[in-house]
Design a protein around this motif. Structure first.
Motif, PDB file in Angstrom:
ATOM      1  N   VAL A 105       0.856  -1.182   0.000  1.00 56.42           N
ATOM      2  CA  VAL A 105       0.000   0.000   0.000  1.00 56.42           C
ATOM      3  C   VAL A 105       0.895   1.236   0.000  1.00 56.42           C
ATOM      4  O   VAL A 105       2.107   1.154   0.238  1.00 56.42           O
ATOM      5  N   VAL A 106       0.293   2.377  -0.270  1.00 56.70           N
ATOM      6  CA  VAL A 106       1.027   3.633  -0.319  1.00 56.70           C
ATOM      7  C   VAL A 106       0.300   4.657   0.531  1.00 56.70           C
ATOM      8  O   VAL A 106      -0.917   4.826   0.398  1.00 56.70           O
ATOM      9  N   MET A 107       1.038   5.312   1.409  1.00 58.39           N
ATOM     10  CA  MET A 107       0.471   6.385   2.207  1.00 58.39           C
ATOM     11  C   MET A 107       0.483   7.681   1.404  1.00 58.39           C
ATOM     12  O   MET A 107       1.509   8.072   0.851  1.00 58.39           O
ATOM     13  N   MET A 108      -0.675   8.316   1.325  1.00 59.15           N
ATOM     14  CA  MET A 108      -0.773   9.614   0.689  1.00 59.15           C
ATOM     15  C   MET A 108      -1.472  10.576   1.640  1.00 59.15           C
ATOM     16  O   MET A 108      -2.440  10.200   2.301  1.00 59.15           O
ATOM     17  N   LEU A 109      -0.974  11.794   1.720  1.00 57.30           N
ATOM     18  CA  LEU A 109      -1.698  12.857   2.400  1.00 57.30           C
ATOM     19  C   LEU A 109      -2.077  13.913   1.385  1.00 57.30           C
ATOM     20  O   LEU A 109      -1.340  14.164   0.421  1.00 57.30           O
ATOM     21  N   ALA A 110      -3.234  14.499   1.576  1.00 56.55           N
ATOM     22  CA  ALA A 110      -3.735  15.486   0.631  1.00 56.55           C
ATOM     23  C   ALA A 110      -4.502  16.549   1.382  1.00 56.55           C
ATOM     24  O   ALA A 110      -5.014  16.315   2.482  1.00 56.55           O
ATOM     25  N   GLY A 111      -4.583  17.716   0.775  1.00 54.57           N
ATOM     26  CA  GLY A 111      -5.358  18.766   1.391  1.00 54.57           C
ATOM     27  C   GLY A 111      -5.315  20.060   0.603  1.00 54.57           C
ATOM     28  O   GLY A 111      -4.410  20.266  -0.217  1.00 54.57           O
ATOM     29  N   PRO A 112      -6.293  20.934   0.837  1.00 51.63           N
ATOM     30  CA  PRO A 112      -6.308  22.235   0.179  1.00 51.63           C
ATOM     31  C   PRO A 112      -5.300  23.167   0.841  1.00 51.63           C
ATOM     32  O   PRO A 112      -5.093  23.117   2.049  1.00 51.63           O
ATOM     33  N   GLN A 113      -4.699  24.047   0.056  1.00 50.68           N
ATOM     34  CA  GLN A 113      -3.727  25.010   0.562  1.00 50.68           C
ATOM     35  C   GLN A 113      -4.360  26.401   0.629  1.00 50.68           C
ATOM     36  O   GLN A 113      -4.495  27.067  -0.404  1.00 50.68           O
ATOM     37  N   PRO A 114      -4.769  26.841   1.809  1.00 54.04           N
ATOM     38  CA  PRO A 114      -5.429  28.152   1.918  1.00 54.04           C
ATOM     39  C   PRO A 114      -4.587  29.297   1.378  1.00 54.04           C
ATOM     40  O   PRO A 114      -5.132  30.257   0.817  1.00 54.04           O
ATOM     41  N   ALA A 115      -3.287  29.213   1.522  1.00 53.13           N
ATOM     42  CA  ALA A 115      -2.430  30.304   1.065  1.00 53.13           C
ATOM     43  C   ALA A 115      -2.294  30.346  -0.454  1.00 53.13           C
ATOM     44  O   ALA A 115      -1.762  31.326  -0.995  1.00 53.13           O
ATOM     45  N   HIS A 116      -2.784  29.305  -1.134  1.00 54.60           N
ATOM     46  CA  HIS A 116      -2.643  29.246  -2.585  1.00 54.60           C
ATOM     47  C   HIS A 116      -3.982  28.903  -3.228  1.00 54.60           C
ATOM     48  O   HIS A 116      -4.105  27.941  -3.985  1.00 54.60           O
TER      49      HIS A 116
END
Length: 338
Positions: free
Chosen positions: A149-160
């Protein structure tokens, strides 16, 4: 109807708090995007009620009850917020097992979960209970018999302008001195295949572009600061491109994480945990989501720990739990459509 399982995590931590707060927030929104979602909260009902009362959300059951099922799992020992007890280590694993089984074969009531969302666990509690435990990612892989398996983190960047940043990892929870030996040709080949496949089948990206970091400073500086780039990473990228994967690099990790380079990228593949997750967690400001790629089911989680000092205080932020829930729903919808 989408059936989303939520495991409530370490009972002495903020897992119960953010589960209650997030679902109450979503229920009060009454958004049509949740109209076809049934929540299956896996945990001890009395604990959830006590924590709801403690954080000033005692009306949780009344507000959220129409779309909420509690999958009762009894605690191993009474819980005091912020105080760990190894007797509850097996309880935490029982929550995960119930969610995994519900995703893979269905529940005793005939419900098949479309995705699971996990609240944070305390690894030390599980290990102190006598069960070797490295983390959610590894446990889910072993329990579902998934070879990689592969760990991925994701999220929106408020500064961009809330541009989405996704970072996958070639290695996960390893001591730093073991990382170079763990980055093998086979690991990179398999990791790039999994990232490519799940970006297409879980996220709907038809031609994902993956930017790959180097391992060493300056991506090895043509072999003067290490040869892993020349001998392992660059050949893996070339093989991936030959398989039709749009992988590029290796890029120096200290300059890759900037909007100009990330603007057209769908994912960054970093070589080790802190190399990729430090900039992501800084950039997403507590709204990141942990995603396990390669599993036979959708799994998302928050990007933070158990925050024992905040449990039961009402001060725990639940933004990451909202993002984890929304991401799980989006991935499940796309997977179902596929």
């Amino acid at each position: 109807m989408l059936n989303i399982a939520i495991t409530t995590g370490e009972p002495a931590g903020i897992g119960p708090d953010i589960t209650v707060a997030a679902l109450l927030h979503l229920a009060r929104q009454a958004s049509p995007r949740y109209a076809d979602v049934q929540w299956h909260v896996i945990g001890d009902a009395a604990l959830l009620q006590a924590r709801a009362d403690a954080i000033g959300q005692g009306d949780f059951w009344r507000v959220a009850s129409t779309a909420l099922t509690i999958v009762e799992r009894p605690l191993g020992a009474p819980v005091r917020a912020g105080v760990l007890d190894a007797a509850n280590g097996p309880y935490v694993l029982d929550l995960l097992d119930a969610a995994i089984d519900g995703c893979q074969v269905g529940t005793a009531d005939g419900v098949r979960y479309d995705a699971m969302v996990t609240a944070p666990v305390q690894k030390s509690t599980i290990n102190d209970a006598g069960v070797p435990f490295t983390g959610h990612t590894e446990y889910l892989a072993e329990r579902s018999r998934t070879p990689r398996v592969v760990m991925m983190l994701a999220g929106p960047q408020p500064a961009h302008d809330n541009a989405m940043l996704r970072v996958a990892l070639a290695t996960t929870h390893l001591p730093l001195r073991e990382v170079p030996d763990a980055i093998t040709p086979a690991v990179l080949d398999e990791t790039l295949d999994i990232v490519q496949r799940d970006l297409r089948t879980r996220f709907g990206l038809t031609a994902p572009r993956i930017l790959v970091t180097g391992l060493n400073p300056h991506a090895g500086e043509s072999g003067h600061l290490g040869r892993e780039e020349l001998e392992v990473i660059e050949p893996a990228i070339a093989r991936a491109r030959a398989r039709g994967i749009d992988a590029r690099g290796p890029y120096p990790a200290d300059t890759l994480f900037q909007p100009r380079l990330l603007a057209d990228a769908d994912c960054v593949l970093a070589m080790y945990h802190d190399q990729g997750l430090a900039p992501l967690k800084y950039g997403t400001f507590g709204h990141g989501v942990n995603i396990t790629l390669g599993l036979p089911f959708v799994r998302t989680s928050v990007d933070h720990g158990t925050a024992l000092d905040l449990a039961g205080t009402g001060r725990a932020e639940f933004g990451s739990m909202i993002e984890a829930i929304d991401t799980a729903i989006a991935m499940a919808r796309h997977t179902v459509r596929s």
